[in-house]
Design an enzyme around this catalytic site. Structure first.
Site, short mmCIF file in Angstrom:
data_model
loop_
_atom_site.label_atom_id
_atom_site.label_comp_id
_atom_site.label_asym_id
_atom_site.label_seq_id
_atom_site.Cartn_x
_atom_site.Cartn_y
_atom_site.Cartn_z
CB SER A 57 0.14 -9.06 2.71
OG SER A 57 1.00 -8.03 3.20
CE1 TYR B 267 -8.56 -7.68 1.48
CE2 TYR B 267 -6.65 -7.99 2.89
CZ TYR B 267 -7.32 -7.27 1.92
OH TYR B 267 -6.74 -6.17 1.38
CD GLU B 268 -7.82 -9.01 -2.83
OE1 GLU B 268 -8.32 -8.71 -3.91
OE2 GLU B 268 -6.60 -8.91 -2.58
CB SER C 41 -0.87 0.06 1.27
OG SER C 41 -1.72 -1.03 1.33
#
Ligand code: HPA
Length: 270
Positions: A210, A83-84, A28
Site C-alpha cells: 500500500s 491487489y483487491e 493493519s
C-alpha cells in the site's frame, strides 16, 4: 474519476460540513486508534457512491471524523489495496477525498515486511522515501487538472518538516523510531526471497502492499505527507518461518499501543 470524487464529496457534504486539517490512513492493527477521536462521526465507505470497499479480513471500512486534541481529523479506518482488483485511481480515491474535504496533511500508516537486517518485528519505521516502480501510477490516464499538474515533482514526497516533528514526538515519548525506504509491491502474494534480495539491492528497507500510491496521489494534490510503517515480520527469506497474514496482524497488534500513542501525540502537535 473527477466525477466520482465530486459525487462522493457531495454525499459527504449532505451528511456533515466538518472540515478536517489532517487525514490519517490507519493500517493493519491500528484500527482501534479511532477510539481516541473525540466527538466522532462515522461515514461507512459503503454509503458513498462508487466507493471502493475493502474485502480484506480485519479491515473495517469507514471514515471517522472528529478531533485529536485541537486538531480536526478524518481517519480512514480501513483502506483498499491494489491487489483487491481495483484500479490505482480507485485505490487512491479515499485519500483524494480527504484532501477535497479540506485536509492539508496526510499521515499514512501500514504494516510492512522488514528488509533492512537491522529491523525487527515490532519496530516502527518513519518512511523517508519510497519506491513505487513495481505498481502502476495512480496518476496514469487523463490528468485531473483540478487536483494537480500532469508531471508532479516527487523529490520530497515525505515532508522533511513533518518527519522532523514526528521524530521529535517519538523522542519525547521514548518511542524508538527507525527510518527507511518503503517499497510498494503489488501483492497479494508475499515476495520471494529473490525478490527481497533484489529490493534490498535497490535500496528498500521495508516492503508492503500500500501507501506509496496514496502518497503520490496526495503529493499530486499538493498535500503534505508523512508515513510510518510497523515492521510486522522479517521479509521473505530473512526469517525462519513462512509468512502469514495472521503473523502480520499479530505483530501489528503487539505494538498497537505504542504506535497509537506516537500517532496521537504527533497529530496533536500539528
Ligand atoms: N511483504 C509485503 N507486504 C507486507 C509484508 C511483507 O513481508 N508484511 C506486511 N505487509
Amino acid at each position: 474519476m473527477e466525477q466520482k470524487l465530486n459525487r462522493c464529496l457531495e454525499k459527504i457534504r449532505k451528511i456533515t460540513d466538518f472540515v478536517p486539517r489532517v487525514g490519517v490512513v490507519l493500517g493493519s492493527g491500528l484500527g482501534s486508534f479511532a477510539e481516541k477521536v473525540q466527538m466522532k462521526e462515522t461515514i461507512p465507505y459503503a454509503s458513498l457512491p462508487h466507493f471502493p470497499v475493502s474485502t480484506v479480513k480485519g479491515h473495517t471500512g469507514q471514515f471517522v471524523l472528529g478531533g485529536i486534541g485541537e486538531v480536526p481529523v478524518v481517519l480512514m479506518q480501513g483502506r483498499v489495496h491494489y491487489y483487491e482488483g481495483y484500479d490505482m485511481q480507485d485505490v487512491v480515491l479515499p485519500v483524494r477525498l480527504m484532501g477535497r474535504m479540506g485536509a492539508k496533511t496526510i499521515l499514512l500508516t501500514n504494516a510492512a515486511g522488514g528488509i533492512n537486517p537491522a529491523f525487527a518485528p515490532g519496530d516502527l519505521m518513519l518512511i523517508s522515501d519510497h519506491i513505487s516502480t513495481f505498481v502502476p501510477s495512480p496518476l496514469r490516464g487523463e490528468n485531473i487538472e483540478s487536483l494537480g499538474t500532469r508531471f508532479p515533482d516527487m523529490s520530497e514526497v515525505y515532508s522533511r518538516a513533518l518527519s522532523e516533528k514526528i521524530r521529535k514526538t517519538a523522542k519525547s515519548l521514548g518511542v524508538p523510531l527507525k527510518e527507511g525506504i518503503y517499497l510498494q509491491a503489488p501483492g497479494p502474494q508475499y515476495e520471494t526471497p529473490a525478490e527481497i534480495r533484489a529490493f534490498r539491492t535497490l535500496g528498500a528497507d521495508a516492503v508492503g502492499m500500500s501507501t506509496a500510491c496514496e502518497a503520490i496521489a496526495a503529493r499530486h494534490m499538493g498535500l503534505e505527507v508523512a508515513g510510518i510503517s510497523c515492521v510486522s515480520n522479517p521479509a521473505a527469506g530473512l526469517g525462519s518461518a513462512p509468512l502469514s497474514h495472521g503473523e502480520v496482524q499479530a505483530a501489528a497488534k503487539r505494538v498497537e499501543a505504542q504506535f497509537s500513542a506516537l500517532l496521537h501525540a504527533a497529530i496533536a502537535s500539528l
